[in-house]
Design a protein around this motif. Structure first.
Motif, PDB file in Angstrom:
ATOM      1  N   ARG A   1       0.828  -1.209   0.000  1.00 49.04           N
ATOM      2  CA  ARG A   1       0.000   0.000   0.000  1.00 49.04           C
ATOM      3  C   ARG A   1       0.861   1.257   0.000  1.00 49.04           C
ATOM      4  O   ARG A   1       0.570   2.212  -0.726  1.00 49.04           O
ATOM      5  N   ALA A   2       1.929   1.255   0.787  1.00 45.05           N
ATOM      6  CA  ALA A   2       2.827   2.416   0.806  1.00 45.05           C
ATOM      7  C   ALA A   2       3.484   2.623  -0.546  1.00 45.05           C
ATOM      8  O   ALA A   2       3.621   3.761  -1.023  1.00 45.05           O
ATOM      9  N   GLU A   3       3.898   1.547  -1.196  1.00 44.03           N
ATOM     10  CA  GLU A   3       4.530   1.662  -2.513  1.00 44.03           C
ATOM     11  C   GLU A   3       3.558   2.224  -3.535  1.00 44.03           C
ATOM     12  O   GLU A   3       3.929   3.083  -4.344  1.00 44.03           O
ATOM     13  N   ARG A   4       2.316   1.770  -3.518  1.00 42.99           N
ATOM     14  CA  ARG A   4       1.331   2.253  -4.485  1.00 42.99           C
ATOM     15  C   ARG A   4       1.040   3.741  -4.278  1.00 42.99           C
ATOM     16  O   ARG A   4       1.004   4.521  -5.242  1.00 42.99           O
ATOM     17  N   GLU A   5       0.867   4.177  -3.040  1.00 35.52           N
ATOM     18  CA  GLU A   5       0.574   5.585  -2.778  1.00 35.52           C
ATOM     19  C   GLU A   5       1.791   6.468  -3.061  1.00 35.52           C
ATOM     20  O   GLU A   5       1.639   7.588  -3.567  1.00 35.52           O
ATOM     21  N   LEU A   6       2.988   5.987  -2.762  1.00 31.69           N
ATOM     22  CA  LEU A   6       4.189   6.781  -3.039  1.00 31.69           C
ATOM     23  C   LEU A   6       4.407   6.945  -4.538  1.00 31.69           C
ATOM     24  O   LEU A   6       4.784   8.028  -5.007  1.00 31.69           O
ATOM     25  N   GLN A   7       4.187   5.901  -5.313  1.00 30.54           N
ATOM     26  CA  GLN A   7       4.325   6.023  -6.764  1.00 30.54           C
ATOM     27  C   GLN A   7       3.314   7.002  -7.341  1.00 30.54           C
ATOM     28  O   GLN A   7       3.635   7.764  -8.266  1.00 30.54           O
ATOM     29  N   GLU A   8       2.104   7.017  -6.815  1.00 24.11           N
ATOM     30  CA  GLU A   8       1.111   7.983  -7.284  1.00 24.11           C
ATOM     31  C   GLU A   8       1.533   9.405  -6.943  1.00 24.11           C
ATOM     32  O   GLU A   8       1.364  10.332  -7.750  1.00 24.11           O
ATOM     33  N   PHE A   9       2.116   9.598  -5.762  1.00 21.77           N
ATOM     34  CA  PHE A   9       2.611  10.932  -5.391  1.00 21.77           C
ATOM     35  C   PHE A   9       3.734  11.367  -6.322  1.00 21.77           C
ATOM     36  O   PHE A   9       3.748  12.514  -6.801  1.00 21.77           O
TER      37      PHE A   9
ATOM     38  N   LEU B   1      10.631  11.761   3.539  1.00 21.46           N
ATOM     39  CA  LEU B   1       9.773  12.785   4.143  1.00 21.46           C
ATOM     40  C   LEU B   1       8.308  12.491   3.866  1.00 21.46           C
ATOM     41  O   LEU B   1       7.456  12.632   4.754  1.00 21.46           O
ATOM     42  N   TRP B   2       7.980  12.044   2.649  1.00 20.51           N
ATOM     43  CA  TRP B   2       6.585  11.731   2.344  1.00 20.51           C
ATOM     44  C   TRP B   2       6.098  10.551   3.186  1.00 20.51           C
ATOM     45  O   TRP B   2       4.970  10.557   3.692  1.00 20.51           O
ATOM     46  N   LEU B   3       6.924   9.532   3.350  1.00 19.01           N
ATOM     47  CA  LEU B   3       6.528   8.375   4.153  1.00 19.01           C
ATOM     48  C   LEU B   3       6.313   8.754   5.611  1.00 19.01           C
ATOM     49  O   LEU B   3       5.372   8.281   6.258  1.00 19.01           O
ATOM     50  N   ARG B   4       7.176   9.632   6.142  1.00 20.60           N
ATOM     51  CA  ARG B   4       6.986  10.067   7.532  1.00 20.60           C
ATOM     52  C   ARG B   4       5.724  10.887   7.681  1.00 20.60           C
ATOM     53  O   ARG B   4       5.015  10.781   8.683  1.00 20.60           O
ATOM     54  N   MET B   5       5.419  11.730   6.697  1.00 20.41           N
ATOM     55  CA  MET B   5       4.200  12.534   6.769  1.00 20.41           C
ATOM     56  C   MET B   5       2.949  11.666   6.775  1.00 20.41           C
ATOM     57  O   MET B   5       1.934  12.041   7.371  1.00 20.41           O
ATOM     58  N   HIS B   6       3.007  10.501   6.133  1.00 18.86           N
ATOM     59  CA  HIS B   6       1.845   9.631   6.040  1.00 18.86           C
ATOM     60  C   HIS B   6       1.908   8.455   7.006  1.00 18.86           C
ATOM     61  O   HIS B   6       1.092   7.541   6.917  1.00 18.86           O
ATOM     62  N   GLY B   7       2.871   8.471   7.929  1.00 17.83           N
ATOM     63  CA  GLY B   7       2.899   7.489   9.003  1.00 17.83           C
ATOM     64  C   GLY B   7       3.448   6.141   8.653  1.00 17.83           C
ATOM     65  O   GLY B   7       3.391   5.227   9.473  1.00 17.83           O
TER      66      GLY B   7
END
Length: 527
Positions: free
Chosen positions: A75-83, A336-342
């Motif tokens: 899930r983190a990989e999918r949301e990060l790629q979209e960002f 930084l994006w991963l930390r912002m989204h927990g």
């Protein structure tokens, strides 16, 4: 007294400070001084003046390609790629690849690249990734090479440390010892570019003269016309000018002269220097600096030129080195994006605290299961199979109600035939009454309890104390035939992100139930 005119001193030309150095259109190449801001302007002038250099940098940028990310959680990989695909990069562009193209262009040209991560107003999302001007940022070093900060100009124009260093991106290209700013790919090109531009400028001037021919008209007067030479020269000049003007306007006009008149094109007898060899030598040096094969730049020096496997490996090595320079900036954005989204909150927790929390959750689930098991043992699973209840003082258990004796335990134990009472569930109050029995006070029992905390009963049953047991009751059972646990799948773990706290919350779910196997395998004793 004689008055004479004052002798006038010859006038000298004033020293002009602002004058145009019309050497060639890119005159800055001739006055190269390697200073920071002036050096960057010089390198940009090289790119503007030499198309080959500009094309080489664009090809390096495009061959470097984009980036892809991999995360442990799908899930983190999918949301990060979209960002990374949709993040604004300024000037109508979107995506991390658009940002990296501008970032890498500055890195190769200026020797360093500067970027900024722009958060939203509430600090919970990255609003944009923007590239900055490399010449607007300076480095302030500390006591050691690892301690430095980026400085910029404030509202008053003074240079000072920028406030949010963690949101700034800075990458030097091949930094040297003592030079934290990095080295431009074009550092060794100003001298060669200056010579090349002089050659091209000279060739352009020569061709301009060939297209706009200047003529020399020579009139040789005879013996009888020497006194009228000036008048004849004036007439020839007027007629020649009129003929040239009519020719420029598309009209044909003959030029007729009397006498010995000779007309020649200025410079027609001179030979133009061959520029092919020096231009090729300079271009070879430039191509060698960029590391790109000549045929990729449109230079066909050999009729059968192609890229060998060795050249392909060298080019791949160059591209890989450039990608390594960009990796830290990309990792900083992703972290930084991963930390912002927990998603990385668990990494910043102490491992022992997280383990203790998981053990507490497991113990709580175990207590809940035990409560359900005791309820099913006592009341049944809904099929009319509640456990038989025996009360002290009521046959077949003798004694006084409210008093636990060893005889009462023996009589309760004897009711389990054909099963064996090998497990006893008691609460805290019943546990105290058991420990006060004289049969539980022999030296061996006391030694085991005081040394290991293990209780040994004369009946050979395992004694388990739990707060889930009601007061004044004891359950005896044969653990091999009394109860079964039915589970609907494995333990389910769900995560929820607390963005305002930058944490990740875990919900652990276990779906299970209990069913009685044999009713007579479990019994209840009421004290």
């Amino acid at each position: 007294m004689k008055f004479g005119k004052k002798r006038q001193e010859p006038e000298t030309a004033a020293a002009v400070q602002l004058r145009n150095a019309e050497r060639h259109p890119f005159g800055i190449l001739d006055g190269y001084v390697p200073l920071r801001e002036g050096e960057i302007r010089l390198y940009r002038a090289i790119r503007e003046g030499v198309p080959l250099v500009d094309a080489a940098i664009y090809k390096l940028v495009r061959m470097t390609g984009g980036v892809s990310v991999k995360c442990a959680e799908v899930r983190a990989e999918r949301e990060l790629q979209e960002f990374l695909r949709t993040v604004p990069a300024g000037r109508g562009q979107r995506g991390i690849n658009a940002f990296l193209e501008c970032y890498l262009d500055s890195l190769l040209t200026c020797g360093r690249a500067v970027g900024e991560i722009v958060p939203t107003g509430n600090g919970r999302e990255i609003a944009a990734l923007l590239c900055g001007r490399a010449e607007d940022v300076e480095i302030q070093e500390g006591d050691n090479p690892l301690d430095f900060c980026l400085c910029g100009r404030d509202e008053s124009g003074r240079m000072g440390p920028l406030p949010r260093q963690e949101l700034l991106l800075f990458t030097p290209f091949n930094p040297e010892t003592g030079n934290p700013y990095g080295v431009s790919l074009l550092r060794s090109m100003p001298f060669l570019a200056d010579i090349l531009m002089k050659i091209y400028h000279t060739v352009g001037v020569n061709w301009e003269r060939c297209g706009n021919v200047r003529f020399a008209v020579t009139c040789k007067p005879g013996e009888d016309g020497r006194g009228q030479a000036a008048e004849r020269s004036r007439q020839l000049a007027e007629e020649w000018s009129a003929a040239m003007q009519d020719a420029k306007n598309g009209r044909v006009r003959d030029f007729v002269a009397v006498g010995d008149v000779e007309i020649k094109a200025i410079g027609a007898d001179e030979q133009i220097l061959d520029s092919e060899i020096p231009v090729r030598q300079i271009l070879e040096q430039i191509v060698a600096k960029t590391g790109i094969p000549p045929f990729m730049m449109g230079l066909c020096w050999n009729s059968t030129e192609r890229m060998s496997s060795q050249q392909a490996d060298m080019l791949t090595t160059e591209i890989t080195a450039i990608r390594r320079s960009l990796a830290p900036a990309v990792e900083q954005v992703c972290r930084l994006w991963l930390r912002m989204h927990g998603y990385e909150a668990i990494r910043f927790q102490r491992l022992d605290l997280f383990s203790v929390t998981l053990r507490q959750i497991g113990a709580y689930i175990g207590r809940m299961h035990l409560q359900d098991a005791i309820k099913v043992l006592c009341d049944g699973d809904g099929n009319g199979n509640a456990a038989p209840i025996y009360t002290i003082g009521t046959a077949p258990v003798s004694g006084t109600k409210g008093t636990l004796s060893y005889d009462a335990l023996l009589e309760f134990w004897s009711q389990f035939d054909p099963y064996t009472m090998n497990t006893m569930l008691v609460g805290g109050d019943v546990m105290l009454k058991l420990l006060k029995l004289s049969e539980f006070q022999n030296p061996l029992t006391g030694l085991n309890f005081q040394g290991t905390g293990t209780l040994t009963t004369p009946l050979g049953a395992t004694l388990l104390r739990t707060s889930a047991m009601p007061a004044g009751k004891m359950i005896g059972l044969d653990k091999g035939y009394a109860l079964e646990q039915i589970c609907a799948g494995d333990v389910l773990v769900e995560y929820d992100k607390l963005i305002d706290r930058q944490l990740e919350r875990a919900a652990i779910t276990s779906i299970s139930g209990f069913a009685k196997l044999f009713t007579e395998a479990s019994k209840v004793l009421v004290i």
